[in-house]
Write a protein that holds these residues in place. Structure first.
Motif, PDB file in Angstrom:
ATOM      1  N   ASP A 288      42.454  29.500  45.166  1.00  0.00           N
ATOM      2  CA  ASP A 288      42.665  30.036  46.497  1.00  0.00           C
ATOM      3  C   ASP A 288      43.303  28.975  47.402  1.00  0.00           C
ATOM      4  O   ASP A 288      42.606  28.196  48.049  1.00  0.00           O
ATOM      5  CB  ASP A 288      41.321  30.494  47.066  1.00  0.00           C
ATOM      6  CG  ASP A 288      41.453  31.219  48.384  1.00  0.00           C
ATOM      7  OD1 ASP A 288      42.376  32.035  48.518  1.00  0.00           O
ATOM      8  OD2 ASP A 288      40.633  30.966  49.292  1.00  0.00           O
TER       9      ASP A 288
ATOM     10  N   TYR B 123      41.637  39.109  45.037  1.00  0.00           N
ATOM     11  CA  TYR B 123      40.194  38.855  45.131  1.00  0.00           C
ATOM     12  C   TYR B 123      39.456  39.502  43.959  1.00  0.00           C
ATOM     13  O   TYR B 123      39.882  40.536  43.460  1.00  0.00           O
ATOM     14  CB  TYR B 123      39.669  39.400  46.464  1.00  0.00           C
ATOM     15  CG  TYR B 123      40.201  38.611  47.637  1.00  0.00           C
ATOM     16  CD1 TYR B 123      39.653  37.391  47.983  1.00  0.00           C
ATOM     17  CD2 TYR B 123      41.286  39.083  48.370  1.00  0.00           C
ATOM     18  CE1 TYR B 123      40.161  36.664  49.048  1.00  0.00           C
ATOM     19  CE2 TYR B 123      41.801  38.355  49.435  1.00  0.00           C
ATOM     20  CZ  TYR B 123      41.230  37.143  49.769  1.00  0.00           C
ATOM     21  OH  TYR B 123      41.740  36.415  50.817  1.00  0.00           O
TER      22      TYR B 123
ATOM     23  N   GLY C 121      40.988  35.178  45.143  1.00  0.00           N
ATOM     24  CA  GLY C 121      41.579  34.728  46.387  1.00  0.00           C
ATOM     25  C   GLY C 121      43.072  34.956  46.444  1.00  0.00           C
ATOM     26  O   GLY C 121      43.617  35.826  45.767  1.00  0.00           O
TER      27      GLY C 121
ATOM     28  N   ARG D 276      36.593  24.806  44.934  1.00  0.00           N
ATOM     29  CA  ARG D 276      37.305  26.016  44.530  1.00  0.00           C
ATOM     30  C   ARG D 276      37.107  26.299  43.047  1.00  0.00           C
ATOM     31  O   ARG D 276      36.985  25.383  42.231  1.00  0.00           O
ATOM     32  CB  ARG D 276      38.799  25.870  44.813  1.00  0.00           C
ATOM     33  CG  ARG D 276      39.173  25.916  46.276  1.00  0.00           C
ATOM     34  CD  ARG D 276      40.643  25.607  46.456  1.00  0.00           C
ATOM     35  NE  ARG D 276      41.016  25.614  47.872  1.00  0.00           N
ATOM     36  CZ  ARG D 276      40.806  24.605  48.706  1.00  0.00           C
ATOM     37  NH1 ARG D 276      40.214  23.492  48.257  1.00  0.00           N
ATOM     38  NH2 ARG D 276      41.157  24.696  49.974  1.00  0.00           N
TER      39      ARG D 276
ATOM     40  N   ARG E 216      30.449  32.916  49.292  1.00  0.00           N
ATOM     41  CA  ARG E 216      31.434  33.629  50.094  1.00  0.00           C
ATOM     42  C   ARG E 216      30.683  34.436  51.139  1.00  0.00           C
ATOM     43  O   ARG E 216      29.509  34.147  51.411  1.00  0.00           O
ATOM     44  CB  ARG E 216      32.279  34.535  49.190  1.00  0.00           C
ATOM     45  CG  ARG E 216      33.723  34.706  49.667  1.00  0.00           C
ATOM     46  CD  ARG E 216      34.452  35.825  48.992  1.00  0.00           C
ATOM     47  NE  ARG E 216      35.315  36.477  49.964  1.00  0.00           N
ATOM     48  CZ  ARG E 216      35.895  37.627  49.771  1.00  0.00           C
ATOM     49  NH1 ARG E 216      35.697  38.300  48.649  1.00  0.00           N
ATOM     50  NH2 ARG E 216      36.666  38.155  50.696  1.00  0.00           N
TER      51      ARG E 216
ATOM     52  N   ILE F 265      38.844  33.924  52.741  1.00  0.00           N
ATOM     53  CA  ILE F 265      38.566  32.855  51.777  1.00  0.00           C
ATOM     54  C   ILE F 265      37.865  33.438  50.557  1.00  0.00           C
ATOM     55  O   ILE F 265      37.023  34.330  50.655  1.00  0.00           O
ATOM     56  CB  ILE F 265      37.702  31.769  52.422  1.00  0.00           C
ATOM     57  CG1 ILE F 265      38.475  31.103  53.560  1.00  0.00           C
ATOM     58  CG2 ILE F 265      37.272  30.720  51.407  1.00  0.00           C
ATOM     59  CD1 ILE F 265      39.716  30.364  53.138  1.00  0.00           C
ATOM     60  N   ALA F 266      38.197  32.905  49.383  1.00  0.00           N
ATOM     61  CA  ALA F 266      37.673  33.410  48.120  1.00  0.00           C
ATOM     62  C   ALA F 266      36.337  32.764  47.761  1.00  0.00           C
ATOM     63  O   ALA F 266      35.838  31.883  48.468  1.00  0.00           O
ATOM     64  CB  ALA F 266      38.687  33.154  47.007  1.00  0.00           C
TER      65      ALA F 266
END
Length: 531
Positions: free
Chosen positions: A37, A281, A284, A381, A410, A505-506
């Protein structure tokens, strides 16, 4: 456990990634370019001949990550333009619940200015202030050198440093403006509307970037949802004529959307590329890359790929540098005294509550029952279709009431953790912790799925999260534990990752430790592996 054994376990657990390049004459790369992401890219060639990539990371700190590459295909995170998010108390996770989820760094811009020897980052924060940060190198140190006026938001902006060293910034949504900055770049001297949504009959324009190519001025932007426009003029102030670069193009990834925003990049060997991202998703917004050519009318032309749209595979930009794709598998033992740039905190950390020195000591920094309110959650990430994160924790110094673990983090989260209650230690898995994806307000504390006793005298555990982040996949998240780092057992049922986009945001791996009764406890994170 021996580090060699740990590394071997990581490689065995890693899902195979698509080949991006080889040493053959017909070397190719595959999209997504990075299965992570990194949204809102602003990509350009730096003074050293390397490519630099500035991205958004919203409420994560430090802000505005910077990546570097020598071939436009293989990237590493080398720093952040914002050392700390100093834009209001909400970025420190205050007890009053005034959090900054979805705040922070949205689409911003990064460039190197030869005349000053400085790198400039410009971005609008909280839809109100536009800040200018500078540094002598991408690694920093970065400092805040300008505020372009109250209410003067350079929304989704792009910086152009002209041949005569004049600095222009394009920005806006419904109406797109070009601003000219002062000679030092720290204030505005002129601003003018150059075009808007009425010129192309759409409801929004975003993702603005500005270029000067062969004596002409170009602005790249998009209508969110699938269309990228390119605008051309003989003057930075217009008038501009427009043309569509891509529209509802077939994505390179099953389940992803049509890429439609990004950067134009001239390679050091004179070729041109368009880098965008596909919304995919729960993984992301994933960077994708494709070549462009130039038409007789002075506009760029997108090069379709093997699928008739945005190709899943193209020739590498630099055959002379062709090599196997970057291996994003890593093991971090927190050596030295600072964190690797790949780490980011959920909001600003309490610097007094952690130490990096042959491992990471996380002291409790919040008394709360809410993961989203807990300071010093450290995030990393995910990468790839089936990311696996494993953290090794020594919890001997936890205090009564402390909770420490590993989350799939998340706006809808789940975790596996160690909980201390008196002299009892228990493993617990919890699902469906939820905050509102728009406001960040508390929605649901989730529910405990399963528990397991900690063997008497045991004070070290390996916690693991195994995810399926494919947009067309199962979205499964499984949480496991081990007492020896080799034999893992699942705790609780499978959690389903959320694939909504509005949080932007992922999913990330999140390492956390917070108190529910009183501060004073700590954990020692001995290693983290990402596969």
């Amino acid at each position: 456990m021996d580090r060699l054994v740990l590394l071997l376990g990581v490689f065995l657990a890693a899902a195979p990634l698509p080949a991006k390049a080889s040493c053959e004459d017909n070397a190719t790369f595959s999209n997504p370019l990075i299965y992570s992401d990194f949204p809102d890219n602003d990509v350009f060639v730096g003074p050293d001949g390397f490519y630099y990539f500035s991205a958004s990371n919203f409420h994560y700190s430090p802000g505005a990550p910077i990546l570097r590459s020598d071939d436009l295909v293989n990237w590493d995170v080398v720093g952040h333009s914002l050392p700390r998010l100093t834009f209001g108390d909400g970025y420190d996770l205050p007890a009053n619940g005034n959090y900054a989820y979805r705040g922070g760094t949205w689409a911003s811009t990064l460039r190197y200015r030869e005349s000053t020897g400085l790198w400039y980052w410009i971005g609008c924060i909280n839809f109100y202030h536009t800040w200018v940060f500078t540094a002598p190198s991408p690694e920093g140190p970065w400092s805040n050198n300008g505020n372009l006026g109250d209410g003067n938001c350079y929304y989704d902006n792009g910086l152009l440093i002209d041949d005569d060293d004049t600095m222009y910034v394009v920005h806006g949504s419904e109406d797109v403006h070009v601003a000219q900055l002062s000679p030092n770049g720290f204030s505005e001297v002129r601003k003018q509307r150059v075009f808007g949504i009425s010129d192309v009959g759409v409801d929004s324009l975003e993702g603005n970037r500005m270029y000067k190519i062969n004596g002409l001025y170009y602005i790249l932007n998009d209508r969110p949802g699938g269309t990228t426009y390119i605008w051309k003029s003989e003057s930075p102030w217009g008038p501009y004529e427009s043309k569509i670069l891509v529209q509802d193009i077939t994505p390179p990834l099953q389940g992803g959307n049509s890429p439609h925003q990004g950067s134009l990049i001239e390679t050091t060997n004179g070729d041109w590329y368009f880098m965008s991202f596909t919304w995919a998703y729960p993984a992301g917004r994933l960077p994708v890359l494709a070549p462009i050519t130039w038409g007789d009318d002075g506009f760029p032309v997108f090069v379709t790929g093997d699928n008739g749209g945005w190709g899943t595979e193209y020739p590498v930009p630099h055959p002379e540098y062709a090599e196997p794709p970057k291996d994003w598998t890593r093991a971090d033992f927190f050596e030295g005294t600072s964190l690797d740039p790949s780490w980011e905190w959920n909001h600003n950390p309490d610097d007094s509550a952690y130490v990096v020195n042959d491992g990471l000591t996380l002291r409790t920094a919040s008394v709360t029952n809410d993961l989203y309110a807990a300071r010093n959650t450290l995030t990393h990430r995910t990468h790839g279709e089936f990311p696996v994160g494993t953290v090794e924790i020594d919890f001997a110094n936890m205090a009564d009431g402390d909770l420490a673990g590993l989350a799939a983090f998340r706006d809808q989260s789940a975790y596996i953790a160690v909980r201390r209650s008196g002299d009892d230690y228990t493993l617990t898995t919890r699902h469906n912790l939820v905050i509102d994806e728009w406001s960040g307000d508390h929605v649901d504390s989730g529910y405990e799925v399963a528990t397991a006793p900690v063997p008497a005298g045991t004070r070290k555990v390996w916690l693991r999260a195994e995810l399926d982040t494919r947009p067309s996949g199962s979205r499964d998240a499984n949480f496991l534990y081990s007492w020896d780092g080799e034999n893992f057992q699942q705790l609780g049922s499978t959690y389903e990752l959320y694939d909504g986009w509005a949080f932007f945001i992922a999913y990330r791996f999140g390492i956390f430790n917070y108190a529910t009764r009183a501060l004073g406890g700590s954990i020692h994170v001995e290693s983290f592996t990402a596969a």
